[in-house]
Structure formats: structure tokens, C-alpha cells
Design a protein around this motif. Sequence first.
Motif, PDB file in Angstrom:
ATOM      1  N   PHE A  11     -29.183 -55.866 -21.084  1.00 37.68           N
ATOM      2  CA  PHE A  11     -29.948 -56.618 -22.072  1.00 37.68           C
ATOM      3  C   PHE A  11     -29.526 -58.088 -22.081  1.00 37.68           C
ATOM      4  CE2 PHE A  11     -30.407 -58.260 -26.415  1.00 37.68           C
ATOM      5  CZ  PHE A  11     -31.776 -58.105 -26.581  1.00 37.68           C
ATOM      6  N   LEU A  12     -28.219 -58.331 -22.126  1.00 32.92           N
ATOM      7  CA  LEU A  12     -27.735 -59.713 -22.161  1.00 32.92           C
ATOM      8  C   LEU A  12     -28.108 -60.486 -20.898  1.00 32.92           C
ATOM      9  CD1 LEU A  12     -24.186 -59.411 -23.738  1.00 32.92           C
ATOM     10  CD2 LEU A  12     -26.283 -60.232 -24.811  1.00 32.92           C
ATOM     11  N   LEU A  13     -27.905 -59.867 -19.749  1.00 33.66           N
ATOM     12  CA  LEU A  13     -28.180 -60.564 -18.499  1.00 33.66           C
ATOM     13  C   LEU A  13     -29.669 -60.815 -18.278  1.00 33.66           C
ATOM     14  CD1 LEU A  13     -25.570 -58.797 -16.226  1.00 33.66           C
ATOM     15  CD2 LEU A  13     -25.500 -61.145 -17.088  1.00 33.66           C
ATOM     16  N   VAL A  14     -30.499 -59.846 -18.617  1.00 34.26           N
ATOM     17  CA  VAL A  14     -31.945 -60.030 -18.426  1.00 34.26           C
ATOM     18  C   VAL A  14     -32.497 -61.039 -19.426  1.00 34.26           C
ATOM     19  CG1 VAL A  14     -34.186 -58.868 -18.553  1.00 34.26           C
ATOM     20  CG2 VAL A  14     -32.314 -57.814 -17.324  1.00 34.26           C
ATOM     21  N   GLN A  15     -31.995 -61.038 -20.657  1.00 35.18           N
ATOM     22  CA  GLN A  15     -32.442 -62.037 -21.624  1.00 35.18           C
ATOM     23  C   GLN A  15     -32.059 -63.441 -21.169  1.00 35.18           C
ATOM     24  OE1 GLN A  15     -34.474 -61.691 -24.165  1.00 35.18           O
ATOM     25  NE2 GLN A  15     -34.573 -59.495 -23.930  1.00 35.18           N
ATOM     26  N   MET A  16     -30.853 -63.582 -20.633  1.00 39.43           N
ATOM     27  CA  MET A  16     -30.419 -64.875 -20.116  1.00 39.43           C
ATOM     28  C   MET A  16     -31.305 -65.298 -18.947  1.00 39.43           C
ATOM     29  SD  MET A  16     -26.836 -65.926 -18.320  1.00 39.43           S
ATOM     30  CE  MET A  16     -27.165 -64.780 -17.002  1.00 39.43           C
ATOM     31  N   LEU A  17     -31.575 -64.382 -18.039  1.00 39.87           N
ATOM     32  CA  LEU A  17     -32.423 -64.686 -16.896  1.00 39.87           C
ATOM     33  C   LEU A  17     -33.843 -65.044 -17.336  1.00 39.87           C
ATOM     34  CD1 LEU A  17     -32.614 -64.680 -13.766  1.00 39.87           C
ATOM     35  CD2 LEU A  17     -33.421 -62.335 -13.979  1.00 39.87           C
ATOM     36  N   THR A  18     -34.380 -64.333 -18.297  1.00 39.31           N
ATOM     37  CA  THR A  18     -35.720 -64.619 -18.808  1.00 39.31           C
ATOM     38  C   THR A  18     -35.778 -66.009 -19.430  1.00 39.31           C
ATOM     39  OG1 THR A  18     -36.049 -62.277 -19.261  1.00 39.31           O
ATOM     40  CG2 THR A  18     -37.543 -63.792 -20.345  1.00 39.31           C
ATOM     41  N   LYS A  32     -39.830 -60.217 -26.045  1.00 37.32           N
ATOM     42  CA  LYS A  32     -40.374 -58.886 -25.792  1.00 37.32           C
ATOM     43  C   LYS A  32     -40.418 -58.584 -24.289  1.00 37.32           C
ATOM     44  CE  LYS A  32     -44.258 -58.056 -27.805  1.00 37.32           C
ATOM     45  NZ  LYS A  32     -45.653 -57.797 -28.159  1.00 37.32           N
ATOM     46  N   MET A  33     -40.793 -59.573 -23.489  1.00 36.69           N
ATOM     47  CA  MET A  33     -40.844 -59.362 -22.050  1.00 36.69           C
ATOM     48  C   MET A  33     -39.448 -59.102 -21.492  1.00 36.69           C
ATOM     49  SD  MET A  33     -42.459 -59.020 -19.273  1.00 36.69           S
ATOM     50  CE  MET A  33     -44.100 -59.509 -19.708  1.00 36.69           C
ATOM     51  N   GLY A  34     -38.452 -59.820 -21.980  1.00 41.90           N
ATOM     52  CA  GLY A  34     -37.081 -59.590 -21.550  1.00 41.90           C
ATOM     53  C   GLY A  34     -36.591 -58.207 -21.904  1.00 41.90           C
ATOM     54  N   THR A  35     -36.978 -57.719 -23.071  1.00 45.60           N
ATOM     55  CA  THR A  35     -36.573 -56.381 -23.502  1.00 45.60           C
ATOM     56  C   THR A  35     -37.219 -55.307 -22.629  1.00 45.60           C
ATOM     57  OG1 THR A  35     -36.349 -57.215 -25.753  1.00 45.60           O
ATOM     58  CG2 THR A  35     -36.460 -54.831 -25.485  1.00 45.60           C
ATOM     59  N   ILE A  36     -38.480 -55.481 -22.303  1.00 46.59           N
ATOM     60  CA  ILE A  36     -39.174 -54.530 -21.426  1.00 46.59           C
ATOM     61  C   ILE A  36     -38.544 -54.533 -20.044  1.00 46.59           C
ATOM     62  CG2 ILE A  36     -41.370 -54.059 -20.260  1.00 46.59           C
ATOM     63  CD1 ILE A  36     -42.738 -55.145 -22.830  1.00 46.59           C
ATOM     64  N   LEU A  37     -38.240 -55.715 -19.528  1.00 43.32           N
ATOM     65  CA  LEU A  37     -37.594 -55.804 -18.226  1.00 43.32           C
ATOM     66  C   LEU A  37     -36.208 -55.173 -18.236  1.00 43.32           C
ATOM     67  CD1 LEU A  37     -38.591 -59.396 -17.092  1.00 43.32           C
ATOM     68  CD2 LEU A  37     -39.412 -57.230 -16.167  1.00 43.32           C
ATOM     69  N   THR A  38     -35.505 -55.264 -19.349  1.00 43.30           N
ATOM     70  CA  THR A  38     -34.186 -54.639 -19.473  1.00 43.30           C
ATOM     71  C   THR A  38     -34.292 -53.129 -19.324  1.00 43.30           C
ATOM     72  OG1 THR A  38     -33.368 -56.373 -20.924  1.00 43.30           O
ATOM     73  CG2 THR A  38     -32.230 -54.262 -21.008  1.00 43.30           C
ATOM     74  N   VAL A  39     -35.223 -52.528 -20.021  1.00 41.42           N
ATOM     75  CA  VAL A  39     -35.392 -51.072 -19.961  1.00 41.42           C
ATOM     76  C   VAL A  39     -35.761 -50.651 -18.542  1.00 41.42           C
ATOM     77  CG1 VAL A  39     -36.774 -49.139 -20.790  1.00 41.42           C
ATOM     78  CG2 VAL A  39     -35.965 -50.874 -22.394  1.00 41.42           C
ATOM     79  N   VAL A  40     -36.669 -51.386 -17.910  1.00 38.04           N
ATOM     80  CA  VAL A  40     -37.082 -51.063 -16.542  1.00 38.04           C
ATOM     81  C   VAL A  40     -35.893 -51.185 -15.590  1.00 38.04           C
ATOM     82  CG1 VAL A  40     -38.531 -51.824 -14.615  1.00 38.04           C
ATOM     83  CG2 VAL A  40     -39.489 -51.678 -16.912  1.00 38.04           C
TER      84      VAL A  40
END
Length: 60
Positions: A11-18, A32-40
Motif C-alpha cells: 500500500f505504501l509503495l504503490v501510493q508513493m508510486l501513484t 482510489k486508483m492507488g488502492t486498487i493497484l495495491t490489491v492487484v
Amino acid sequence: MRYFWSLFWGFLLVQMLTYVVSSMIGTTYDFKMGTILTVVLVVMVYAISALIPNEPAEKH
């Protein structure tokens, strides 16, 4: 616990990347897009780790 920590760090890394990528291309940050990408991402990591065999390779 490993599921929690994987999800937490993912979650932290994908939010930072987003945030960084959206800033670089000039669009707005979408939580929201970062959260969806985290789950995927986390589901894909666990699926790939389940497919990789644990046994060592035999010598030929």
C-alpha cells in the motif's frame, strides 16, 4: 502477519508510486486508483509465489 505486512508495504509503495507518476505526467493524484493497484499487486505477488516450486532443481 505476513499478509498484513505485505499489504501494508504494498500500500505504501504503490501510493508513493501513484503520487510520483501522477505528478510527473501532470494529472491529479487519485487515492482510489492507488488502492486498487495495491490489491492487484499483492494478489499477483501471492499468486506468483504459489506457482514457484519450493523444491530445489535436480542436477542433470
